[in-house]
Design a protein around this motif. Structure first.
Motif, PDB file in Angstrom:
ATOM      1  N   PRO A  27       0.825  -1.214   0.000  1.00 13.96           N
ATOM      2  CA  PRO A  27       0.000   0.000   0.000  1.00 13.96           C
ATOM      3  C   PRO A  27       0.860   1.266   0.000  1.00 13.96           C
ATOM      4  O   PRO A  27       1.991   1.256   0.493  1.00 13.96           O
ATOM      5  CB  PRO A  27      -0.786  -0.111   1.310  1.00 13.96           C
ATOM      6  N   LEU A  28       0.310   2.324  -0.571  1.00 12.64           N
ATOM      7  CA  LEU A  28       0.970   3.634  -0.486  1.00 12.64           C
ATOM      8  C   LEU A  28       0.455   4.355   0.753  1.00 12.64           C
ATOM      9  O   LEU A  28      -0.739   4.623   0.886  1.00 12.64           O
ATOM     10  CB  LEU A  28       0.680   4.473  -1.732  1.00 12.64           C
ATOM     11  N   ILE A  29       1.387   4.673   1.647  1.00  9.07           N
ATOM     12  CA  ILE A  29       1.061   5.419   2.863  1.00  9.07           C
ATOM     13  C   ILE A  29       1.838   6.726   2.820  1.00  9.07           C
ATOM     14  O   ILE A  29       3.066   6.731   2.691  1.00  9.07           O
ATOM     15  CB  ILE A  29       1.494   4.648   4.138  1.00  9.07           C
ATOM     16  N   LEU A  30       1.130   7.821   2.913  1.00  9.07           N
ATOM     17  CA  LEU A  30       1.774   9.146   2.925  1.00  9.07           C
ATOM     18  C   LEU A  30       1.115  10.007   3.998  1.00  9.07           C
ATOM     19  O   LEU A  30      -0.116  10.155   3.983  1.00  9.07           O
ATOM     20  CB  LEU A  30       1.590   9.850   1.584  1.00  9.07           C
ATOM     21  N   GLY A  31       1.910  10.542   4.889  1.00  8.74           N
ATOM     22  CA  GLY A  31       1.347  11.330   5.976  1.00  8.74           C
ATOM     23  C   GLY A  31       0.373  10.521   6.807  1.00  8.74           C
ATOM     24  O   GLY A  31      -0.586  11.057   7.363  1.00  8.74           O
TER      25      GLY A  31
END
Ligand code: MG
Length: 164
Positions: A27-31
């Protein structure tokens, strides 16, 4: 109060970049926010480059080293780590040294995902962990270089801290 002549204020800067993963399940996790429909980022932790840049800005401002020193990627303890937890640990280290965070600001440079629709969530997550306002904005690299080709993304952050 910022600028109080009796206190001490310092600024710190952080930078982080991660390549997009080929693993469709990552998964893409940002902030601290999960983005759907976009590849995740390669990294020892969850790869949250925005959290990493803010963490480095804070540690740097306080003269406490950097994220690589505090959470070595050779240490299995941090494999797949929640980067918001690393950020929380860094804020706790600052507090132990007498520092309070005034604010932080983070710029994400990415062709995708679009940051604007998730900006409020990212700011809320990061601000909640830091205990001070953390602002976020997204920019595109205008097709220039590796970032413009969408090979990865990069984040820059600044932070202001104070000590009575
Ligand atoms: Mg990183």
């Amino acid at each position: 109060m910022v600028g109080d002549m009796n206190g001490e204020t310092r600024v710190g800067h952080g930078f982080d970049t991660h390549r997009f993963s080929d693993d469709p399940d990552r998964p893409l996790i940002l902030g601290g926010v999960r983005f759907e429909g976009v590849p995740g980022l390669v990294g020892h932790s969850d790869g949250d480059a925005a959290a990493h840049a803010v963490t480095d800005a804070l540690l740097s401002a306080a003269g406490l080293g950097d994220i690589g020193v505090m959470f070595p990627d050779t240490d299995d303890a941090w494999a797949g780590a929640d980067s918001l937890q690393l950020l929380a640990d860094a804020v706790a280290r600052l507090a132990e040294a007498g520092w309070r965070v005034v604010n932080a600001d983070c710029t994400v440079v990415a062709e995708a995902p679009r940051i604007a629709p998730r900006r409020d969530e990212m700011e809320a997550r990061l601000s909640g962990v830091v205990g001070a306002p953390v602002t976020v904005k997204g920019k595109r690299a205008e097709a220039l270089g590796a970032l413009g080709r969408g090979e990865g993304l990069a984040c820059w952050a600044v932070a202001l801290i104070e000590r009575p």
